[in-house]
Structures are given as structure tokens and as C-alpha cells.
Motif scaffolding. Structure first.
Motif, mmCIF file in Angstrom:
data_model
loop_
_atom_site.group_PDB
_atom_site.id
_atom_site.type_symbol
_atom_site.label_atom_id
_atom_site.label_comp_id
_atom_site.label_asym_id
_atom_site.label_seq_id
_atom_site.Cartn_x
_atom_site.Cartn_y
_atom_site.Cartn_z
ATOM 1 N N CYS A 1 -20.776 16.340 -17.948
ATOM 2 C CA CYS A 1 -22.181 15.931 -17.013
ATOM 3 C C CYS A 1 -21.647 15.328 -15.841
ATOM 4 O O CYS A 1 -22.497 15.576 -14.686
ATOM 5 C CB CYS A 1 -22.707 14.855 -17.899
ATOM 6 N N VAL A 2 -20.508 14.660 -15.588
ATOM 7 C CA VAL A 2 -20.206 14.023 -14.268
ATOM 8 C C VAL A 2 -19.929 15.068 -13.392
ATOM 9 O O VAL A 2 -20.187 14.930 -12.227
ATOM 10 C CB VAL A 2 -18.796 13.072 -14.595
ATOM 11 N N ASN A 3 -19.251 16.268 -13.947
ATOM 12 C CA ASN A 3 -18.901 17.256 -13.026
ATOM 13 C C ASN A 3 -20.359 17.974 -12.509
ATOM 14 O O ASN A 3 -20.447 18.173 -11.420
ATOM 15 C CB ASN A 3 -18.153 18.386 -13.793
ATOM 16 N N GLY A 4 -21.252 18.255 -13.448
ATOM 17 C CA GLY A 4 -22.469 18.751 -13.255
ATOM 18 C C GLY A 4 -23.206 18.244 -12.156
ATOM 19 O O GLY A 4 -24.111 18.623 -11.407
ATOM 20 N N LEU A 5 -23.027 16.703 -12.269
ATOM 21 C CA LEU A 5 -23.933 15.994 -11.178
ATOM 22 C C LEU A 5 -23.140 15.482 -10.034
ATOM 23 O O LEU A 5 -23.540 14.409 -9.404
ATOM 24 C CB LEU A 5 -24.536 14.609 -12.047
ATOM 25 N N SER A 6 -21.911 16.157 -9.665
ATOM 26 C CA SER A 6 -21.180 15.777 -8.640
ATOM 27 C C SER A 6 -21.187 16.763 -7.662
ATOM 28 O O SER A 6 -21.247 18.084 -8.020
ATOM 29 C CB SER A 6 -19.865 15.613 -9.000
ATOM 30 N N GLU A 7 -21.121 16.386 -6.265
ATOM 31 C CA GLU A 7 -20.914 17.395 -5.062
ATOM 32 C C GLU A 7 -19.581 18.125 -5.235
ATOM 33 O O GLU A 7 -19.637 19.369 -5.258
ATOM 34 C CB GLU A 7 -21.092 16.853 -3.978
ATOM 35 N N TRP A 8 -18.508 17.651 -5.545
ATOM 36 C CA TRP A 8 -17.365 17.993 -5.835
ATOM 37 C C TRP A 8 -16.677 17.232 -7.091
ATOM 38 O O TRP A 8 -16.880 15.924 -6.941
ATOM 39 C CB TRP A 8 -16.625 18.448 -4.715
ATOM 40 N N LEU A 9 -15.591 17.820 -7.619
ATOM 41 C CA LEU A 9 -14.861 16.881 -8.524
ATOM 42 C C LEU A 9 -13.628 17.759 -8.662
ATOM 43 O O LEU A 9 -13.484 19.013 -8.535
ATOM 44 C CB LEU A 9 -15.536 16.929 -9.962
ATOM 45 N N LYS A 10 -12.356 16.703 -8.616
ATOM 46 C CA LYS A 10 -11.066 17.539 -8.690
ATOM 47 C C LYS A 10 -10.373 16.761 -9.769
ATOM 48 O O LYS A 10 -10.328 15.501 -9.869
ATOM 49 C CB LYS A 10 -10.381 16.851 -7.299
ATOM 50 N N VAL A 11 -9.503 17.624 -10.496
ATOM 51 C CA VAL A 11 -8.766 17.038 -11.530
ATOM 52 C C VAL A 11 -7.352 17.109 -11.493
ATOM 53 O O VAL A 11 -6.925 18.611 -11.225
ATOM 54 C CB VAL A 11 -9.277 17.474 -12.888
ATOM 55 N N LYS A 12 -6.494 16.324 -11.606
ATOM 56 C CA LYS A 12 -5.051 16.353 -11.782
ATOM 57 C C LYS A 12 -4.537 16.286 -13.232
ATOM 58 O O LYS A 12 -5.031 15.247 -13.676
ATOM 59 C CB LYS A 12 -4.279 15.783 -10.768
ATOM 60 N N VAL A 13 -3.667 16.933 -13.752
ATOM 61 C CA VAL A 13 -3.245 16.654 -15.106
ATOM 62 C C VAL A 13 -1.522 16.664 -15.080
ATOM 63 O O VAL A 13 -1.164 17.621 -14.597
ATOM 64 C CB VAL A 13 -4.029 17.634 -16.430
ATOM 65 N N LYS A 14 -1.201 15.827 -15.631
ATOM 66 C CA LYS A 14 0.292 15.880 -15.848
ATOM 67 C C LYS A 14 0.553 15.976 -17.057
ATOM 68 O O LYS A 14 0.098 15.234 -18.018
ATOM 69 C CB LYS A 14 0.945 14.493 -15.245
ATOM 70 N N ARG A 15 1.431 16.825 -17.661
ATOM 71 C CA ARG A 15 1.509 17.052 -19.065
ATOM 72 C C ARG A 15 2.511 18.037 -19.051
ATOM 73 O O ARG A 15 2.903 18.998 -18.311
ATOM 74 C CB ARG A 15 0.344 17.822 -19.622
ATOM 75 N N ASN A 16 3.463 18.253 -20.134
ATOM 76 C CA ASN A 16 4.464 19.057 -20.339
ATOM 77 C C ASN A 16 5.582 19.126 -19.234
ATOM 78 O O ASN A 16 6.057 20.288 -18.972
ATOM 79 C CB ASN A 16 4.117 20.576 -20.661
ATOM 80 N N GLY A 17 5.956 17.981 -18.475
ATOM 81 C CA GLY A 17 7.054 18.092 -17.213
ATOM 82 C C GLY A 17 6.324 18.772 -16.146
ATOM 83 O O GLY A 17 6.938 18.953 -15.205
ATOM 84 N N LYS A 18 4.811 19.075 -16.264
ATOM 85 C CA LYS A 18 4.368 19.613 -15.023
ATOM 86 C C LYS A 18 3.008 18.972 -14.484
ATOM 87 O O LYS A 18 2.637 18.093 -15.241
ATOM 88 C CB LYS A 18 3.913 21.142 -15.344
ATOM 89 N N GLU A 19 2.848 19.182 -13.353
ATOM 90 C CA GLU A 19 1.360 18.826 -12.763
ATOM 91 C C GLU A 19 0.259 19.785 -12.308
ATOM 92 O O GLU A 19 0.941 21.117 -11.865
ATOM 93 C CB GLU A 19 1.707 17.986 -11.532
ATOM 94 N N TYR A 20 -0.749 19.768 -12.809
ATOM 95 C CA TYR A 20 -1.835 21.053 -12.719
ATOM 96 C C TYR A 20 -2.901 20.473 -11.654
ATOM 97 O O TYR A 20 -3.182 19.074 -11.781
ATOM 98 C CB TYR A 20 -2.085 21.189 -14.085
ATOM 99 N N PHE A 21 -3.791 21.158 -11.203
ATOM 100 C CA PHE A 21 -4.698 20.990 -10.213
ATOM 101 C C PHE A 21 -6.056 21.992 -10.458
ATOM 102 O O PHE A 21 -5.704 23.127 -10.589
ATOM 103 C CB PHE A 21 -4.329 20.977 -8.915
#
Length: 217
Positions: free
Chosen positions: A115-135
């Protein structure tokens, strides 16, 4: 039955935001922050996150960071999308629908962050997991590009930054005091969890941690 319209994805949220977040005024605007924070709280309740940081950024966006497990990044066999993208773009895709995942839960039961994503002009997510970083990045709730690996990390966690959509909300001004009060309450309810709030513009910051939990209230 011809008159029944099935709204795909987040179109339903955009069409009737108040149904999902209560209102499009200041209260609804702040509710966006609480939805993202509630996901991090769930990671704490599940025994993983120990720290949550909320940053009110100069450009009007908000960043919520936690040191939980990080949103799952594996591709879902049925939907052919990463866990991150499914959770960010699909209503009811949260981990909260798996009865084993969380014993206690805040938020809109898995509806929240999409919902937050749907009501945002833009949204960015970074995930750190399994020794890696994702975007991954989204534009008005739509995926800009597939989840990509951007580096390595020896930590786990999730960082979500979103800019509320001016066309949806009556105000885009986040109130430090309002958010601070809510975070303080959440810290009381979650003993030992450290919740920080930072306002970039003024440099104001606060940290809440109550080892005794509700007893200290």
C-alpha cells in the motif's frame, strides 16, 4: 456480474486510498511510516531485528531501516518474481499470512508495505541477506527494473525509502513529534528493541529502548 471490476495489483489502493490507510490527510500520511515500521517490528517479534531507525529526509522522503533477516530475495516459483517484488507490488503477499511466520503482528496484515508503495511517487528498497546486498526501485507502485545485486554485505536487514505521492495526499509534511510519540509507544511494547528517529533538516534525533518494556511505561 459484468459490473464487478477486479482491480489489478495496486490500482485498488490508488483508487480508494482511505479504505486502506484511513484517510489522505496528515493522519493517513503518517500511517505510511507506521506500516513500514510495523514490518520491522514483526522482525523483532520473530526474534531477529534488534534495531529500527526512522529517518525524515530533507527531500520529504522517509527511510526505515532494520537489522532483521532482510526481505526474501528468491524468485517465487509460481509468480516468477523475487520475494521483494511480490511483497512490494502485491496486496496480501506479506509473510503474515503464513501462520507459522509470526505469532504476533501489527500492520495491515501483509497489505501494508505494498500500500505504501502504491501511494508513493517512488520507493526504493535495499535488502542485505545471504552475504549480499540487493536493490529495487518502484515508480508510482510500478517496478522500474528487476531486483539486482549491488554488492556484498556481512549484515542482514531491510532499508525502505519512500516519497509519498503529492497527487494522493493533502499534505506531505511529516511531523517529528507525532512520529516520535508513536515510536516511543512501540518501544515500550517491544522490550529491548532500540528504535531511533532522526530528522535530517534539523539534526534532531531520539532513541527509545526500554528493557523493562511496558512495566517502564
Amino acid at each position: 456480474t459484468d459490473s464487478i471490476q477486479v482491480l489489478e495489483g495496486l490500482a485498488a489502493v490508488k483508487q480508494n486510498p482511505a479504505m486502506y490507510i484511513g484517510s489522505t490527510d496528515e493522519r493517513g500520511l503518517h500511517h505510511l511510516v507506521y506500516e513500514v515500521v510495523d514490518n520491522s517490528i514483526d522482525e523483532s517479534l520473530a526474534g531477529y531485528a534488534t534495531e529500527i531507525e526512522v529517518s525524515l529526509n530533507k527531500d520529504g522522503s522517509v527511510t526505515v531501516t532494520d537489522d532483521g533477516r532482510g526481505i526474501p530475495v528468491k524468485e517465487h516459483p509460481k509468480y516468477k518474481k523475487s520475494g521483494v517484488e511480490l511483497i512490494m507490488t502485491t496486496l496480501h503477499a506479506g509473510g503474515k499470512f503464513d501462520s507459522k511466520a509470526y505469532k504476533v503482528s501489527g500492520g495491515l496484515h501483509g497489505v501494508g508495505v505494498s500500500c505504501v508503495n502504491g501511494l508513493s511517487e517512488w520507493l526504493k528498497v535495499k535488502v542485505k541477506r545471504n552475504g549480499k546486498e540487493y536493490f529495487q526501485e518502484y515508480d508510482h507502485g510500478n517496478t522500474v527494473a528487476p531486483l539486482k545485486e549491488i554488492g556484498s554485505s556481512d549484515k542482514n536487514g531491510t532499508e525502505i525509502t519512500f516519497m509519498p505521492d503529492l497527487e494522493i495526499f493533502e499534505t506531505l509534511e511529516f511531523k517529528y513529534e507525532t512520529i516520535s510519540k508513536r515510536l516511543r509507544e512501540l518501544a515500550f511494547l517491544n522490550a529491548g528493541l532500540n528504535i531511533k528517529l532522526l530528522e535530517e533538516e534539523t539534526g534532531r534525533q531520539q532513541s527509545y529502548k526500554f528493557d523493562g518494556g511496558i512495566r517502564e511505561f
